[in-house]
Design an enzyme around this catalytic site. Structure first.
Site, mmCIF file in Angstrom:
data_model
loop_
_atom_site.group_PDB
_atom_site.id
_atom_site.type_symbol
_atom_site.label_atom_id
_atom_site.label_comp_id
_atom_site.label_asym_id
_atom_site.label_seq_id
_atom_site.Cartn_x
_atom_site.Cartn_y
_atom_site.Cartn_z
ATOM 1 C CG MET A 270 -1.840 1.167 1.338
ATOM 2 S SD MET A 270 -2.982 1.282 -0.081
ATOM 3 C CE MET A 270 -3.149 3.055 -0.186
ATOM 4 C CD GLU A 305 2.308 -0.491 -3.562
ATOM 5 O OE1 GLU A 305 1.590 0.519 -3.467
ATOM 6 O OE2 GLU A 305 1.899 -1.573 -4.044
HETATM 7 N N1 TRP Z 1 -3.414 0.582 -3.714
HETATM 8 C C1 TRP Z 1 -2.700 -0.623 -3.445
HETATM 9 C C2 TRP Z 1 -1.771 -0.857 -4.600
HETATM 10 O O1 TRP Z 1 -2.168 -0.957 -5.718
HETATM 11 C C3 TRP Z 1 -3.513 -1.846 -3.268
HETATM 12 C C4 TRP Z 1 -4.641 -1.874 -2.303
HETATM 13 C C5 TRP Z 1 -5.905 -1.500 -2.506
HETATM 14 C C6 TRP Z 1 -4.670 -2.494 -1.050
HETATM 15 N N2 TRP Z 1 -6.697 -1.855 -1.461
HETATM 16 C C7 TRP Z 1 -5.972 -2.470 -0.567
HETATM 17 C C8 TRP Z 1 -3.688 -3.079 -0.303
HETATM 18 C C9 TRP Z 1 -6.335 -3.067 0.629
HETATM 19 C C10 TRP Z 1 -4.056 -3.664 0.905
HETATM 20 C C11 TRP Z 1 -5.351 -3.672 1.351
HETATM 21 O O2 TRP Z 1 -0.615 -0.903 -4.468
HETATM 22 ZN ZN ZN Z 2 -1.266 0.278 -6.981
#
Ligand code: TRP
Ligand code: ZN
Length: 880
Positions: A270, A305
């Site tokens: 994340m 990320e």
């Molecule tokens: N935005 C994160 C990525 O693409 C992924 C993500 C979205 C995420 N929802 C999540 C990670 C919930 C953990 C839990 O890198």
């Molecule tokens: Zn992403």
């Protein structure tokens, strides 16, 4: 409200928030069961919103402790609080502050959304809507605020306290047992990018100076004792930061950049501003416990990320319908980074394999949706291969269509114009319309229309006129809620291959754009190339220039000629795969396996020439060629009335046939490619290992007795996990005592290494034999397994769900088993449960008997009382 009745949220209903929150001051006192959160929000009416509107803050399982408006406790008649919301029906029509106190129980948070504890470490996950599990808030990405966070904890329990932004203060509290840290993030951000971490953690760090001169302290935090495994992630971070400066002109914008690895995590990682939180699987690596594939995915996900800092954080999404604005674009960026770091063709082949296996299958089933969905009930169910991988393909096509230069200038314009905003796909595309001068209105249909287009291609050579005519036609199948499909804009990169290789294309047809691209944007198109003194073989969709299925009228002999003569590496690989796929589809759909004997010798002959030629100069590429399309690929190609056992039998037979015909050269490859020096994850040695292990896999089917000896010897002498895993995988193909002994030996060797044992769990779950379901059940009862840890679930249960013949057992026991686990897991972790349920996404392509059994398993899930919105939504859409 029952989950089934959850409201549909629609893109067309978007309206700006009536209220904005300019600053957020949080004071969080960490405690395993009673964490106290005090929030101070500075609110004001949004000039774009409705005047005099009520204030409705989102919550999720919250209890309100206290509330004050402009520092005066709020009269109970002036607000109402439920676990899901905090409403002020008539707030002051001016700027004001709210002080809100909530109390949380992180140790009891099994959903792993909001604030939770993972192996004693406090951490948060707020995307997409987890922040509302911490405090009442306007939890939507177009509400952006400046955050200041004070964290307090016992020093012994949480000596490390991290949050977004820069550290501004830290001190011990009187008595010396407790301490605090204050972090300030100057960049306004949506709540989904908020993060904190507290716990005992070791770290590695490295100073970094950005191209524009900012000094940054980079650090990777891991569980105590694991700092020796954090080096590769840190090294990858430095490399991707330099790359983003060089290729996209993007510099980092804070004084620190922290990465934290935790062992319980719903997804991969994340991109929280300045504080990326990772599934430890995508951080930890050293030669004994990580495979070449792990090194590759760590490098890619660290980059992904990090790249979000610009594509996602500096420029975020107006609403969750725009998710591909950050995800598709960031996947494109991480793919480009990996291509530059390693072999571009091999990376492209790997990405296309993933696209086809995950996205094409999604697009062909009940869960199909456009890259930009128009409606959802549960946004967490839309972090899909379509949004991510197809979203990246759309960006890649855009680049091909408008050219590298207009694409680069469009990106620059986007970064300049949209920085600091919550943007839309339209705003993104406008930048490229401006720099290219092209009308991208038709191209934008890629965002709206689900389903994988098919392109049918046929060619005719006319010796009399020395011309070659290529006919192209496109169609897109109906998908749920979208029966009528319009043509999309398909860039077809092509070459014409003659006896002596590529024919120069430049002057051959006016329809050709720079780089040998023909744009198919109508239902059909005919292109004539003149001045050709020989009949060419068309090499279409070079580099996989569009995410479509291609049906072409080339015969196998011509394809095999392309396999040896095409200048485009991707299409050399594709030509061979196409010949194998055709044969497997015919045999797998018809149950007549006899024709596979001839095909095996024909393919083996081609491979013999390939392996004897310069092919082995690029072993990573050769390994991709040797890996035939898998049973799931064949099933997807057949597409309807699929009998997984027949598909599997065809796959086995062809693989065996090729392996037997090539047993000598494969055995020679296996012995000659043995690495001498110490392990290095670099592309060169990793490629040699890949080819060697591909050879071992084929030998395991062709000459099991000898291969068993080779595999056991390889296992014993290996100094790295890649070779051990390949030996284990080869042995899983050879039933018997030696296999069971190796499985047992593996678990002894790696006791106490959960990430390695995940691979061991998965290898067993993938065994294509009737005993596998019982084996999986037995493993579930072992102490290695835990339903509470997403990585364990994905390895063992996800492994079974990915096992074509054993998930799709004719007796339906595979479906019943997975459905039962989904129901159980839904009570603790709905996100992981709903992803597991998505394994049913291909159920409609099965033959009647299995289809009925899959349907009834889905119906059983759907009928379960008290389902989460996540699982209820997937079950309902799968059945629709
Ligand atoms: N935005 C994160 C990525 O693409 C992924 C993500 C979205 C995420 N929802 C999540 C990670 C919930 C953990 C839990 O890198
Ligand atoms: Zn992403």
């Amino acid at each position: 409200m029952r989950a089934e009745d959850a409201p549909m949220i629609r893109l067309e209903d978007y309206r700006p928030s009536d209220w904005l929150i300019d600053t957020v001051d949080l004071d969080i006192v960490l405690d395993a069961n009673r964490t106290r959160v005090r929030a101070l929000l500075q609110l004001r009416p949004n000039p774009q919103g409705r005047a005099g509107a009520p204030l409705v803050l989102d919550g999720d399982e919250l209890t309100l402790g206290s509330i004050a408006l402009d520092d005066v406790p709020l009269d109970a008649a002036l607000y109402s609080a439920t676990p899901q919301s905090l409403t002020l029906p008539s707030p002051p029509e001016r700027a004001f502050s709210l002080r809100i106190e909530t109390e949380l129980n992180p140790a009891a948070n099994t959903k792993l959304m909001g604030l939770y504890r993972s192996s004693g470490v406090y951490c948060t996950q707020c995307e997409a809507d987890g922040f509302r599990r911490i405090t009442y808030f306007l939890d939507r990405p177009d509400v952006m605020s400046v955050y200041t966070v004070r964290l307090e904890a016992q020093k012994a329990e949480a000596p490390v306290l991290l949050a977004n932004g820069n550290l501004v203060a830290a001190a011990e509290l009187p008595g010396g047992e407790r301490h605090f840290a204050v972090w300030h993030d100057p960049h306004p951000k949506p709540a989904y990018l908020f993060a904190i971490v507290g716990g005992r953690l070791d770290h590695v760090r490295q100073p970094y100076v950005t191209a524009d001169g900012r000094k940054v302290e980079l650090a990777v935090y891991v569980e105590p004792g694991k700092a020796g495994r954090a080096g590769w992630a840190l090294d990858s971070l430095v490399r991707c930061m330099r790359w983003d400066e060089r290729v996209f002109g993007r510099n980092y914008d804070l004084d620190v950049f922290n990465v934290v690895a935790v062992s319980d995590f719903n997804m991969g990682a994340m991109e929280n501003k300045g504080l990326n939180i990772f599934n430890d699987k995508y951080v930890l690596a050293d030669p004994p416990t990580a495979s070449d594939g792990d090194y590759i995915s760590i490098e890619a996900i660290i980059a992904h990320e990090y790249f979000h800092n610009w594509t996602g954080n500096r420029i975020t999404c107006r609403d969750w319908f725009q998710l591909c604005l950050k995800e598709g674009l960031t996947v494109f960026r991480d793919q480009e980074f990996s291509s530059d770091e390693r072999s571009r063709p091999v990376k492209r082949i790997a990405d296309v394999r993933t696209l086809r296996s995950t996205q094409f299958s999604e697009d062909a089933g009940p869960l199909a949706h456009p890259v930009r969905p128009r409606a959802y009930k549960e946004i967490n169910n839309f972090y899909t291969p379509t949004v991510y991988e197809k979203g990246a393909e759309v960006i890649r096509m855009l680049k091909v269509l408008i050219g590298d230069d207009a694409f680069a200038r469009g990106m620059d314009l986007y970064f300049e114009r949209c920085d600091g905003t919550a943007a839309t796909i339209e705003e993104f595309l406008d930048c490229f319309i401006e720099t290219s001068g092209q009308d991208l209105g038709h191209f934008a249909r890629w965002y709206e229309q689900a389903g994988t287009p098919t392109v049918v291609a046929s060619g005719r050579y006319d010796a009399a006129t020395q011309s070659f005519t290529l006919d192209l036609a496109q169609s897109t199948p109906p998908t749920p809620g979208q029966s009528e499909k319009a043509p999309v804009v398909i860039p077809v990169a092509l070459g014409l291959v003659g006896k002596a290789g590529d024919l120069p294309l430049d002057s051959l047809s006016p329809a050709l754009k720079a780089g040998g691209v023909v744009v198919l944007d109508e239902p059909s198109l005919s292109v004539t190339f003149t001045g050709l003194t020989e009949a060419p073989a068309p090499s279409l969709l070079r580099g996989f220039s569009a995410p479509v299925r291609l049906e072409l009228d080339l015969g196998d002999a011509e394809l095999l000629r392309l396999f040896s003569a095409d200048s485009d590496s991707f299409n050399r690989w594709q030509a061979f795969q196409t010949v194998a796929t055709r044969a497997l589809v015919r045999a797998g759909a018809g149950s007549d396996l006899s024709q596979l004997d001839d095909k095996a010798s024909e393919l083996a002959q081609a491979l013999k020439g390939f392996l004897a030629g310069p092919a082995t100069a690029d072993p990573a590429f050769a390994a991709q060629v040797l890996r035939l399309p898998g049973p799931a690929d064949i099933a997807r190609e057949i597409g309807r009335n699929v009998d997984p056992d027949a598909v599997f039998a065809a796959h086995r037979k062809l693989s065996r046939g090729i392996g037997i015909a090539l047993s000598r050269p494969l055995a020679e490859l296996h012995s000659s490619l043995r690495e001498a020096g110490p392990y290095s994850p670099a592309a060169g040695p990793a490629g040699r290992r890949a080819l060697r292990n591909e050879a071992l896999g084929l030998l395991a089917l062709a000459t099991p007795e000898e291969a068993s000896k080779l595999a056991q010897a390889q296992f014993a002498e290996a100094d790295n996990l890649t070779d051990r895993l390949a030996a284990l995988a080869a042995m899983t193909l050879i039933p018997g005592e030696a296999r069971e002994a190796l499985i047992a030996r593996f678990s002894e060797l790696y006791a106490g290494e959960p990430l390695v044992l995940d691979k061991w769990l998965m290898a067993q779950a993938l065994i294509p034999e009737a005993g596998t379901l019982d084996r999986v059940k037995a493993l579930m009862a072992s102490p290695t397994f835990s339903l509470g840890n997403p990585n364990r679930v994905r390895a063992l249960i996800g492994g079974l769900a990915a096992n074509l013949t054993q998930f799709n057992r004719a007796d339906g026991a595979g479906y019943g088993f997975i459905a039962g686990i989904v129901i159980e897991l839904d009570r603790s972790n709905p996100q992981v449960a709903s992803r597991l349920l998505s394994s049913f996404k291909t159920w409609r392509m099965l033959e009647d008997g299995r289809r009925e059994k899959a349907r009834s398993a889905l119906a059983m899930v759907a009928a379960t009382p008290g389902l989460s919105r996540d699982v209820a939504d997937i079950a309902a859409r799968s059945l629709a």
